[in-house]
Write a protein that holds these residues in place. Structure first.
Motif, PDB file in Angstrom:
ATOM      1  N   ALA A  18       6.723  28.875 -26.979  1.00  0.00           N
ATOM      2  CA  ALA A  18       7.647  28.652 -25.871  1.00  0.00           C
ATOM      3  C   ALA A  18       7.382  29.584 -24.690  1.00  0.00           C
ATOM      4  O   ALA A  18       8.201  29.679 -23.798  1.00  0.00           O
ATOM      5  CB  ALA A  18       9.081  28.835 -26.365  1.00  0.00           C
ATOM      6  N   SER A  19       6.227  30.233 -24.635  1.00  0.00           N
ATOM      7  CA  SER A  19       5.991  31.232 -23.596  1.00  0.00           C
ATOM      8  C   SER A  19       5.969  30.653 -22.185  1.00  0.00           C
ATOM      9  O   SER A  19       6.281  31.355 -21.237  1.00  0.00           O
ATOM     10  CB  SER A  19       4.687  31.979 -23.868  1.00  0.00           C
ATOM     11  OG  SER A  19       3.581  31.080 -23.804  1.00  0.00           O
ATOM     12  N   GLN A  20       5.622  29.409 -22.000  1.00  0.00           N
ATOM     13  CA  GLN A  20       5.566  28.792 -20.670  1.00  0.00           C
ATOM     14  C   GLN A  20       6.820  27.997 -20.337  1.00  0.00           C
ATOM     15  O   GLN A  20       6.865  27.322 -19.319  1.00  0.00           O
ATOM     16  CB  GLN A  20       4.349  27.860 -20.590  1.00  0.00           C
ATOM     17  CG  GLN A  20       3.028  28.562 -20.795  1.00  0.00           C
ATOM     18  CD  GLN A  20       2.732  29.531 -19.651  1.00  0.00           C
ATOM     19  OE1 GLN A  20       2.918  29.196 -18.491  1.00  0.00           O
ATOM     20  NE2 GLN A  20       2.300  30.723 -19.981  1.00  0.00           N
ATOM     21  N   TRP A  21       7.843  28.076 -21.175  1.00  0.00           N
ATOM     22  CA  TRP A  21       9.045  27.260 -21.004  1.00  0.00           C
ATOM     23  C   TRP A  21      10.169  28.096 -20.410  1.00  0.00           C
ATOM     24  O   TRP A  21      10.231  29.308 -20.582  1.00  0.00           O
ATOM     25  CB  TRP A  21       9.486  26.705 -22.362  1.00  0.00           C
ATOM     26  CG  TRP A  21       8.507  25.732 -22.930  1.00  0.00           C
ATOM     27  CD1 TRP A  21       7.314  26.031 -23.525  1.00  0.00           C
ATOM     28  CD2 TRP A  21       8.622  24.321 -22.956  1.00  0.00           C
ATOM     29  NE1 TRP A  21       6.680  24.882 -23.917  1.00  0.00           N
ATOM     30  CE2 TRP A  21       7.467  23.814 -23.587  1.00  0.00           C
ATOM     31  CE3 TRP A  21       9.585  23.427 -22.527  1.00  0.00           C
ATOM     32  CZ2 TRP A  21       7.257  22.455 -23.774  1.00  0.00           C
ATOM     33  CZ3 TRP A  21       9.378  22.069 -22.718  1.00  0.00           C
ATOM     34  CH2 TRP A  21       8.225  21.600 -23.335  1.00  0.00           C
ATOM     35  N   HIS A  22      11.099  27.427 -19.715  1.00  0.00           N
ATOM     36  CA  HIS A  22      12.306  28.060 -19.190  1.00  0.00           C
ATOM     37  C   HIS A  22      13.497  27.554 -19.984  1.00  0.00           C
ATOM     38  O   HIS A  22      13.595  26.370 -20.271  1.00  0.00           O
ATOM     39  CB  HIS A  22      12.531  27.682 -17.714  1.00  0.00           C
ATOM     40  CG  HIS A  22      11.453  28.151 -16.796  1.00  0.00           C
ATOM     41  ND1 HIS A  22      11.377  29.446 -16.355  1.00  0.00           N
ATOM     42  CD2 HIS A  22      10.408  27.496 -16.247  1.00  0.00           C
ATOM     43  CE1 HIS A  22      10.336  29.570 -15.558  1.00  0.00           C
ATOM     44  NE2 HIS A  22       9.729  28.392 -15.477  1.00  0.00           N
ATOM     45  N   ALA A  23      14.409  28.439 -20.308  1.00  0.00           N
ATOM     46  CA  ALA A  23      15.632  28.024 -20.996  1.00  0.00           C
ATOM     47  C   ALA A  23      16.509  27.246 -20.014  1.00  0.00           C
ATOM     48  O   ALA A  23      16.565  27.559 -18.828  1.00  0.00           O
ATOM     49  CB  ALA A  23      16.387  29.243 -21.513  1.00  0.00           C
ATOM     50  N   ILE A  24      17.195  26.217 -20.528  1.00  0.00           N
ATOM     51  CA  ILE A  24      18.084  25.417 -19.694  1.00  0.00           C
ATOM     52  C   ILE A  24      19.258  24.952 -20.541  1.00  0.00           C
ATOM     53  O   ILE A  24      19.108  24.652 -21.720  1.00  0.00           O
ATOM     54  CB  ILE A  24      17.353  24.208 -19.065  1.00  0.00           C
ATOM     55  CG1 ILE A  24      18.252  23.475 -18.069  1.00  0.00           C
ATOM     56  CG2 ILE A  24      16.800  23.274 -20.123  1.00  0.00           C
ATOM     57  CD1 ILE A  24      17.526  22.457 -17.201  1.00  0.00           C
ATOM     58  N   ASP A  25      20.430  24.949 -19.936  1.00  0.00           N
ATOM     59  CA  ASP A  25      21.603  24.385 -20.603  1.00  0.00           C
ATOM     60  C   ASP A  25      21.583  22.875 -20.407  1.00  0.00           C
ATOM     61  O   ASP A  25      21.149  22.377 -19.364  1.00  0.00           O
ATOM     62  CB  ASP A  25      22.897  24.958 -20.003  1.00  0.00           C
ATOM     63  CG  ASP A  25      23.077  26.427 -20.319  1.00  0.00           C
ATOM     64  OD1 ASP A  25      22.676  26.853 -21.425  1.00  0.00           O
ATOM     65  OD2 ASP A  25      23.608  27.154 -19.467  1.00  0.00           O
ATOM     66  N   ALA A 117      12.869  19.164 -43.088  1.00  0.00           N
ATOM     67  CA  ALA A 117      13.814  20.225 -43.466  1.00  0.00           C
ATOM     68  C   ALA A 117      13.596  21.434 -42.578  1.00  0.00           C
ATOM     69  O   ALA A 117      12.473  21.740 -42.182  1.00  0.00           O
ATOM     70  CB  ALA A 117      13.617  20.593 -44.931  1.00  0.00           C
ATOM     71  N   GLY A 118      14.653  22.132 -42.246  1.00  0.00           N
ATOM     72  CA  GLY A 118      14.556  23.318 -41.400  1.00  0.00           C
ATOM     73  C   GLY A 118      14.596  22.953 -39.943  1.00  0.00           C
ATOM     74  O   GLY A 118      15.311  22.061 -39.528  1.00  0.00           O
ATOM     75  N   ARG A 119      13.775  23.651 -39.136  1.00  0.00           N
ATOM     76  CA  ARG A 119      13.776  23.411 -37.694  1.00  0.00           C
ATOM     77  C   ARG A 119      12.593  22.529 -37.309  1.00  0.00           C
ATOM     78  O   ARG A 119      11.468  23.000 -37.235  1.00  0.00           O
ATOM     79  CB  ARG A 119      13.698  24.750 -36.965  1.00  0.00           C
ATOM     80  CG  ARG A 119      14.957  25.588 -37.205  1.00  0.00           C
ATOM     81  CD  ARG A 119      14.886  26.882 -36.513  1.00  0.00           C
ATOM     82  NE  ARG A 119      13.997  27.756 -37.307  1.00  0.00           N
ATOM     83  CZ  ARG A 119      13.657  28.977 -36.952  1.00  0.00           C
ATOM     84  NH1 ARG A 119      14.087  29.481 -35.834  1.00  0.00           N
ATOM     85  NH2 ARG A 119      12.885  29.694 -37.707  1.00  0.00           N
ATOM     86  N   PRO A 120      12.804  21.229 -37.064  1.00  0.00           N
ATOM     87  CA  PRO A 120      11.706  20.311 -36.887  1.00  0.00           C
ATOM     88  C   PRO A 120      10.935  20.441 -35.583  1.00  0.00           C
ATOM     89  O   PRO A 120       9.750  20.184 -35.557  1.00  0.00           O
ATOM     90  CB  PRO A 120      12.349  18.940 -36.976  1.00  0.00           C
ATOM     91  CG  PRO A 120      13.746  19.161 -36.565  1.00  0.00           C
ATOM     92  CD  PRO A 120      14.088  20.556 -37.019  1.00  0.00           C
ATOM     93  N   THR A 121      11.567  20.813 -34.498  1.00  0.00           N
ATOM     94  CA  THR A 121      10.851  20.858 -33.226  1.00  0.00           C
ATOM     95  C   THR A 121      11.635  21.692 -32.233  1.00  0.00           C
ATOM     96  O   THR A 121      12.814  21.932 -32.408  1.00  0.00           O
ATOM     97  CB  THR A 121      10.620  19.433 -32.675  1.00  0.00           C
ATOM     98  OG1 THR A 121       9.723  19.539 -31.557  1.00  0.00           O
ATOM     99  CG2 THR A 121      11.889  18.767 -32.243  1.00  0.00           C
ATOM    100  N   GLY A 122      10.983  22.158 -31.195  1.00  0.00           N
ATOM    101  CA  GLY A 122      11.712  22.776 -30.094  1.00  0.00           C
ATOM    102  C   GLY A 122      11.309  24.179 -29.741  1.00  0.00           C
ATOM    103  O   GLY A 122      10.284  24.667 -30.170  1.00  0.00           O
ATOM    104  N   MET A 123      12.136  24.794 -28.938  1.00  0.00           N
ATOM    105  CA  MET A 123      11.853  26.121 -28.405  1.00  0.00           C
ATOM    106  C   MET A 123      12.309  27.206 -29.365  1.00  0.00           C
ATOM    107  O   MET A 123      13.206  27.005 -30.153  1.00  0.00           O
ATOM    108  CB  MET A 123      12.575  26.302 -27.062  1.00  0.00           C
ATOM    109  CG  MET A 123      12.056  25.376 -25.992  1.00  0.00           C
ATOM    110  SD  MET A 123      12.969  25.502 -24.463  1.00  0.00           S
ATOM    111  CE  MET A 123      12.855  27.228 -24.099  1.00  0.00           C
ATOM    112  N   ARG A 124      11.710  28.339 -29.260  1.00  0.00           N
ATOM    113  CA  ARG A 124      12.130  29.498 -30.056  1.00  0.00           C
ATOM    114  C   ARG A 124      13.208  30.251 -29.337  1.00  0.00           C
ATOM    115  O   ARG A 124      13.290  30.342 -28.184  1.00  0.00           O
ATOM    116  CB  ARG A 124      10.958  30.434 -30.294  1.00  0.00           C
ATOM    117  CG  ARG A 124       9.929  29.803 -31.165  1.00  0.00           C
ATOM    118  CD  ARG A 124       8.809  30.786 -31.398  1.00  0.00           C
ATOM    119  NE  ARG A 124       7.771  30.078 -32.057  1.00  0.00           N
ATOM    120  CZ  ARG A 124       7.339  30.348 -33.262  1.00  0.00           C
ATOM    121  NH1 ARG A 124       7.847  31.332 -33.924  1.00  0.00           N
ATOM    122  NH2 ARG A 124       6.396  29.667 -33.809  1.00  0.00           N
TER     123      ARG A 124
END
Length: 124
Positions: A18-25, A117-124
């Motif tokens: 997720a290093s190139q990603w921005h957090a967004i609500d 099972a667990g966290r299938p996809t997405g940002m850290r």
């Protein structure tokens, strides 16, 4: 959130960093995130909107990591997305589920057998 460049399946891969990603609500606004992160001036002031048109000329990616529910004995499992504004391609764990075409129209995708099972996809 990231500008959409590259392979969509790779962008939705479960272990993508997720290093190139921005957090967004969500719900959220790409413009507000770009302003908050110093990537563009606030388009609401003066003639600064002229410097912000580049945002609308790009595709933007949203990612979400979530814990898959326990799904034993379920005949069908749907992922329901409600409130998306515009058009979007939807992926889960690197697999394309479909396309959303209408603003604020609920969309339902069959994910039976596709959850992990667990966290299938997405940002850290």
């Amino acid at each position: 959130m990231q500008a959409g460049q590259g392979d969509p399946s790779a962008k939705s891969a479960p272990n993508l960093g997720a290093s190139q990603w921005h957090a967004i609500d969500v719900p959220g606004d790409v413009n507000a995130v770009m302003v908050a992160n110093g990537r563009m001036p606030d388009p609401r002031y003066g003639d600064q909107a002229r410097q912000c048109h580049w945002v609308t000329s790009r595709d933007w990616w949203y990612r979400l990591r979530f814990d898959a529910p326990t799904v034993a004995n379920c005949r069908r499992i749907d992922l329901v997305l409600d409130g998306e504004d515009g058009q979007a391609e939807v992926y889960l764990n690197g697999e394309r589920l479909g396309r959303m075409e209408n603003a604020f129209h609920p969309n339902r995708f069959d994910v039976t057998g596709k959850l992990r099972a667990g966290r299938p996809t997405g940002m850290r």
